[in-house]
Write an enzyme that holds these catalytic residues in place. Structure first.
Site, PDB file in Angstrom:
ATOM      1  N   ARG A   1       5.430  -3.372 -10.082  1.00 28.80           N
ATOM      2  CA  ARG A   1       6.320  -2.401  -9.435  1.00 28.80           C
ATOM      3  C   ARG A   1       7.751  -2.932  -9.415  1.00 28.80           C
ATOM      4  O   ARG A   1       7.964  -4.158  -9.348  1.00 28.80           O
ATOM      5  CB  ARG A   1       5.847  -2.159  -7.993  1.00 28.80           C
ATOM      6  CG  ARG A   1       6.512  -0.971  -7.338  1.00 28.80           C
ATOM      7  CD  ARG A   1       5.914  -0.675  -5.975  1.00 28.80           C
ATOM      8  NE  ARG A   1       6.379   0.616  -5.483  1.00 28.80           N
ATOM      9  CZ  ARG A   1       6.146   1.089  -4.274  1.00 28.80           C
ATOM     10  NH1 ARG A   1       5.424   0.385  -3.418  1.00 28.80           N
ATOM     11  NH2 ARG A   1       6.601   2.271  -3.907  1.00 28.80           N
TER      12      ARG A   1
ATOM     13  N   SER B   1       2.382  -3.279  -4.703  1.00 32.72           N
ATOM     14  CA  SER B   1       2.804  -2.792  -6.018  1.00 32.72           C
ATOM     15  C   SER B   1       1.950  -1.641  -6.529  1.00 32.72           C
ATOM     16  O   SER B   1       2.081  -1.242  -7.683  1.00 32.72           O
ATOM     17  CB  SER B   1       2.759  -3.949  -7.021  1.00 32.72           C
ATOM     18  OG  SER B   1       3.603  -4.980  -6.609  1.00 32.72           O
TER      19      SER B   1
ATOM     20  N   HIS C   1      -4.509 -10.939  -5.601  1.00 28.05           N
ATOM     21  CA  HIS C   1      -3.046 -11.014  -5.580  1.00 28.05           C
ATOM     22  C   HIS C   1      -2.597 -12.368  -6.150  1.00 28.05           C
ATOM     23  O   HIS C   1      -1.407 -12.663  -6.176  1.00 28.05           O
ATOM     24  CB  HIS C   1      -2.520 -10.903  -4.145  1.00 28.05           C
ATOM     25  CG  HIS C   1      -2.411  -9.497  -3.625  1.00 28.05           C
ATOM     26  ND1 HIS C   1      -2.041  -8.430  -4.413  1.00 28.05           N
ATOM     27  CD2 HIS C   1      -2.580  -8.983  -2.365  1.00 28.05           C
ATOM     28  CE1 HIS C   1      -2.005  -7.324  -3.668  1.00 28.05           C
ATOM     29  NE2 HIS C   1      -2.332  -7.631  -2.436  1.00 28.05           N
TER      30      HIS C   1
ATOM     31  N   TYR D   1       3.707   0.920 -11.972  1.00 23.89           N
ATOM     32  CA  TYR D   1       3.503   1.898 -10.904  1.00 23.89           C
ATOM     33  C   TYR D   1       4.326   3.167 -11.144  1.00 23.89           C
ATOM     34  O   TYR D   1       3.825   4.286 -11.017  1.00 23.89           O
ATOM     35  CB  TYR D   1       3.878   1.247  -9.567  1.00 23.89           C
ATOM     36  CG  TYR D   1       3.721   2.115  -8.353  1.00 23.89           C
ATOM     37  CD1 TYR D   1       2.461   2.372  -7.819  1.00 23.89           C
ATOM     38  CD2 TYR D   1       4.838   2.670  -7.713  1.00 23.89           C
ATOM     39  CE1 TYR D   1       2.321   3.159  -6.684  1.00 23.89           C
ATOM     40  CE2 TYR D   1       4.704   3.454  -6.586  1.00 23.89           C
ATOM     41  CZ  TYR D   1       3.450   3.704  -6.069  1.00 23.89           C
ATOM     42  OH  TYR D   1       3.312   4.476  -4.943  1.00 23.89           O
TER      43      TYR D   1
ATOM     44  N   SER E   1       8.490  -1.932   0.552  1.00 22.98           N
ATOM     45  CA  SER E   1       7.123  -1.579   0.952  1.00 22.98           C
ATOM     46  C   SER E   1       6.486  -2.729   1.737  1.00 22.98           C
ATOM     47  O   SER E   1       5.853  -2.519   2.776  1.00 22.98           O
ATOM     48  CB  SER E   1       6.294  -1.239  -0.297  1.00 22.98           C
ATOM     49  OG  SER E   1       5.002  -0.862   0.073  1.00 22.98           O
TER      50      SER E   1
ATOM     51  N   GLY F   1       4.695   6.326  -1.262  1.00 25.41           N
ATOM     52  CA  GLY F   1       4.178   6.292  -2.625  1.00 25.41           C
ATOM     53  C   GLY F   1       5.109   6.926  -3.645  1.00 25.41           C
ATOM     54  O   GLY F   1       4.669   7.733  -4.461  1.00 25.41           O
TER      55      GLY F   1
ATOM     56  N   THR G   1      -3.758  -0.559  -3.944  1.00 27.61           N
ATOM     57  CA  THR G   1      -4.736   0.339  -3.315  1.00 27.61           C
ATOM     58  C   THR G   1      -5.061   1.498  -4.255  1.00 27.61           C
ATOM     59  O   THR G   1      -6.226   1.869  -4.434  1.00 27.61           O
ATOM     60  CB  THR G   1      -4.159   0.900  -1.983  1.00 27.61           C
ATOM     61  OG1 THR G   1      -3.570  -0.173  -1.258  1.00 27.61           O
ATOM     62  CG2 THR G   1      -5.210   1.581  -1.155  1.00 27.61           C
TER      63      THR G   1
HETATM   64  P1  PAP Z   1      -1.468  -4.042  -0.867  1.00 28.82           P
HETATM   65  O1  PAP Z   1      -0.770  -5.092  -1.676  1.00 28.82           O
HETATM   66  O2  PAP Z   1      -1.441  -4.326   0.607  1.00 28.82           O
HETATM   67  O3  PAP Z   1      -2.830  -3.729  -1.381  1.00 28.82           O
HETATM   68  P2  PAP Z   1      -0.414  -1.810  -2.292  1.00 28.82           P
HETATM   69  O4  PAP Z   1      -1.478  -0.800  -2.336  1.00 28.82           O
HETATM   70  O5  PAP Z   1      -0.209  -2.663  -3.494  1.00 28.82           O
HETATM   71  O6  PAP Z   1      -0.583  -2.717  -1.013  1.00 28.82           O
HETATM   72  O7  PAP Z   1       0.975  -1.106  -2.004  1.00 28.82           O
HETATM   73  C1  PAP Z   1       1.134  -0.119  -1.076  1.00 28.82           C
HETATM   74  C2  PAP Z   1       2.030   0.932  -1.713  1.00 28.82           C
HETATM   75  O8  PAP Z   1       1.253   1.772  -2.570  1.00 28.82           O
HETATM   76  C3  PAP Z   1       2.667   1.819  -0.662  1.00 28.82           C
HETATM   77  O9  PAP Z   1       3.949   2.144  -1.186  1.00 28.82           O
HETATM   78  P3  PAP Z   1       5.166   2.595  -0.241  1.00 28.82           P
HETATM   79  O10 PAP Z   1       5.196   1.669   0.915  1.00 28.82           O
HETATM   80  O11 PAP Z   1       6.389   2.478  -1.101  1.00 28.82           O
HETATM   81  O12 PAP Z   1       4.885   3.993   0.125  1.00 28.82           O
HETATM   82  C4  PAP Z   1       1.700   3.015  -0.671  1.00 28.82           C
HETATM   83  O13 PAP Z   1       2.271   4.187  -0.143  1.00 28.82           O
HETATM   84  C5  PAP Z   1       1.398   3.120  -2.140  1.00 28.82           C
HETATM   85  N1  PAP Z   1       0.128   3.849  -2.381  1.00 28.82           N
HETATM   86  C6  PAP Z   1      -1.052   3.698  -1.724  1.00 28.82           C
HETATM   87  N2  PAP Z   1      -1.965   4.540  -2.190  1.00 28.82           N
HETATM   88  C7  PAP Z   1      -1.363   5.262  -3.169  1.00 28.82           C
HETATM   89  C8  PAP Z   1      -1.792   6.327  -4.023  1.00 28.82           C
HETATM   90  N3  PAP Z   1      -3.017   6.819  -3.944  1.00 28.82           N
HETATM   91  N4  PAP Z   1      -0.906   6.829  -4.914  1.00 28.82           N
HETATM   92  C9  PAP Z   1       0.349   6.347  -5.002  1.00 28.82           C
HETATM   93  N5  PAP Z   1       0.824   5.340  -4.212  1.00 28.82           N
HETATM   94  C10 PAP Z   1      -0.026   4.816  -3.299  1.00 28.82           C
END
Ligand code: PAP
Length: 344
Positions: free
Chosen positions: A171, A83, A145, A240, A179, A308, A86
């Site tokens: 999100r 969501s 989480h 988000y 995702s 993202g 990161t």
């Molecule tokens: P996690 O639960 O494993 O920590 P999390 O970071 O919550 O994952 O989600 C990953 C999503 O955040 C990805 O989205 P997508 O698959 O739709 O592309 C990832 O691309 C997006 N993401 C990671 N870093 C950033 C950033 N710096 N800015 C915007 N979106 C980001």
């Protein structure tokens, strides 16, 4: 606002006395909890209305409840998986630690380490990392989480007057699902599962049923949202999609909430935009550590950075699939006052 609604599809499970907090002695009741093995990479158990990885129930949750010592200065980044965790980890860390680590510093920790190494999940191997967490200097940024209702009272403030600060990122469900599905297919083998044949149809069915990590997603979101309405000084609720539109405004909001608002001088020196730039998807993805590194489980750091954007679900789900999930979520949210599409 809703109080204690039943979630999920099986009222019998939800009504079981074994499936309610408090969380003492969880390990002994695990075998009696409903089991879901179709959602890679981890077997899930239904506990207190949420589907939680068995490994977390076995070790991390009891450890957190009995040993974790929160500090009033702690900031928790909380989220349902995939969501924006990161990104929010990076933004919160860069903002809170800017006096020791200015964002333009060439040796900034976020240029050397993945955000998940700078900000640890409490619920990932808690017992192995508890001494390390204890040794971190204040103010700490930690992450979870876990659903709000599974956090210890010492974090939420139910037991102690102040509690910690929690920043939650929510999100849109279809994007969170897509995702998670893509991440799982890519990263599951490192986590001991083969998810290459896991289809979006299967992922959707499980998601709609709440049978995914820390699902049902909307219940996870709702708990934190309700708490942010009840205690806005302790729980900040971010979206988000709105962060993508105006990241600088969100960084200012975040700083104020964490008790470290930006001074005029910092504003003049462009500190806010430097933080946003440092934490941007493009910058993060290009860093050597995120291109080639991996975490302690063997998951490649690059897997955390994909597109993202908002609305990518339409490239992976048919309109019928989207409608199905929208309807499940709409029904579940009826009467709650919360909506994924508008600011409630
Ligand atoms: P996690 O639960 O494993 O920590 P999390 O970071 O919550 O994952 O989600 C990953 C999503 O955040 C990805 O989205 P997508 O698959 O739709 O592309 C990832 O691309 C997006 N993401 C990671 N870093 C950033 C950033 N710096 N800015 C915007 N979106 C980001």
């Amino acid at each position: 606002m809703m109080a204690s609604r039943q979630s999920g599809n099986n009222a019998q499970e939800a009504a079981s006395p074994l499936a309610s907090p408090p969380h003492s002695n969880i390990a002994s009741i695990i075998p009696s909890l409903p089991l879901e093995t179709r959602c890679p990479p981890f077997p899930l158990r239904r506990y207190a209305n949420f589907w939680v990885p068995e490994v977390i129930l076995k070790a991390d949750l009891p450890g957190i409840h009995s040993c974790f010592k929160p500090r009033p200065t702690d900031v928790f980044v909380a989220s349902f998986p995939k969501s924006g965790t990161t990104w929010l980890k990076a933004l919160a860390f860069a903002t809170l630690k800017r006096s020791t680590h200015p964002p333009l510093d060439g040796d900034h920790p976020l240029r050397r380490c993945n955000p998940h190494d700078c900000v640890r999940f409490l619920d990932a191997n808690f017992n192995q990392q508890k001494d390390e967490l204890e040794a971190l200097p204040s103010p700490r940024v930690l992450a979870t989480h876990l659903p709000y209702s599974l956090l210890p009272g010492s974090i939420t403030g139910d037991r102690e007057r102040s509690g910690c600060r929690i920043v939650y990122v929510c999100r849109e469900p279809k994007d969170a699902l897509v995702s998670a599905w893509l991440f799982t297919r890519k990263a599951a083998s490192a986590l001991g599962a083969d998810a290459r044949s896991f289809t979006i149809q299967e992922a959707l069915e499980l998601f709609c049923d709440g049978r995914c990590m820390c699902g049902p997603q909307w219940e996870h979101v709702l708990q934190y949202w309700e708490e942010s309405v009840r205690r806005p000084d302790r729980v900040l609720f971010l979206r988000y999609e709105e962060m993508l539109i105006d990241p600088e405004a969100h960084v200012r909001k975040l700083a104020k909430f964490m008790g470290c608002g930006f001074s005029e001088e910092e504003e003049e020196h462009g500190v806010v935009s430097a933080i946003v730039e440092l934490c941007s998807l493009g910058k993060m993805r290009d860093m050597e550590v995120n291109r080639n590194g991996s975490n302690m489980l063997g998951v490649k750091n690059e897997s955390y950075f994909r597109k993202g954007v908002a609305g990518d679900w339409s490239n992976h789900m048919t309109p019928d699939m989207a409608q199905r999930l929208d309807k499940v979520v709409e029904d579940a949210l009826q009467g709650t006052g919360f909506s994924f599409t508008s600011k409630a």
